[in-house]
Design a protein around this motif. Structure first.
Motif, short mmCIF file in Angstrom:
data_model
loop_
_atom_site.label_atom_id
_atom_site.label_comp_id
_atom_site.label_asym_id
_atom_site.label_seq_id
_atom_site.Cartn_x
_atom_site.Cartn_y
_atom_site.Cartn_z
N LYS A 198 -1.54 -1.79 -0.70
CA LYS A 198 -2.94 -1.39 -0.89
C LYS A 198 -3.77 -1.69 0.36
O LYS A 198 -4.59 -0.88 0.78
N LEU A 237 -2.83 0.83 3.05
CA LEU A 237 -3.41 2.14 2.76
C LEU A 237 -4.91 2.17 3.04
O LEU A 237 -5.43 3.15 3.57
N VAL A 271 -7.12 5.66 3.64
CA VAL A 271 -6.84 6.37 2.40
C VAL A 271 -7.95 6.04 1.40
O VAL A 271 -8.41 4.91 1.31
N PRO A 327 -9.09 5.80 -4.95
CA PRO A 327 -8.13 5.87 -6.07
C PRO A 327 -6.68 5.85 -5.62
O PRO A 327 -5.81 5.37 -6.33
N TRP A 328 -6.39 6.33 -4.41
CA TRP A 328 -5.01 6.37 -3.95
C TRP A 328 -4.51 4.99 -3.54
O TRP A 328 -3.31 4.72 -3.61
N VAL A 357 -3.41 3.56 -6.81
CA VAL A 357 -2.15 4.20 -7.23
C VAL A 357 -0.98 3.65 -6.42
O VAL A 357 0.09 3.38 -6.96
N GLY A 358 -1.20 3.44 -5.12
CA GLY A 358 -0.16 2.85 -4.28
C GLY A 358 0.18 1.43 -4.71
O GLY A 358 1.35 1.04 -4.71
#
Length: 97
Positions: free
Chosen positions: A56, A59, A64, A67-68, A71-72
């Motif tokens: 996270k 990312l 990024v 929300p991604w 998700v990661g």
């Protein structure tokens, strides 16, 4: 795969993921009630969460969106938990009481 301390046979990973999960595992060979050791469960949770937080963070540093990153984190946690389960989880006989 982890082994049953009573009969010595392998307990499949699906036996841990189904039913009551880590709170109660039944050996498919001898029907012994098993539970994971405390420190094995703790280390598995700690390592999986640390890897998820690391992904996270990487990312978010890469730009990024929000929300991604979540998700990661979730995907990394679940995959690392499933893959490292055989390394960290050791089963012991469940005591009555």
């Amino acid at each position: 795969m982890t082994t049953c301390p009573k009969c010595g046979n392998r307990v499949p990973r699906m036996a841990i993921w189904t039913g009551w999960g880590l709170s109660g595992v039944i050996c498919p060979h001898c029907n012994a009630s098993l539970k994971p050791t405390y420190w094995g469960s703790f280390l598995l949770l700690f390592v999986s969460m640390t890897l998820g937080i690391l992904v996270k963070t990487l990312l978010s540093q890469a730009g990024v969106g929000q929300p991604w990153g979540l998700v990661g984190w979730i995907a990394t946690f679940l995959v690392s938990y499933a893959l490292l389960m055989t390394v960290f989880i050791r089963l012991q006989l469940k005591t009555s009481g």
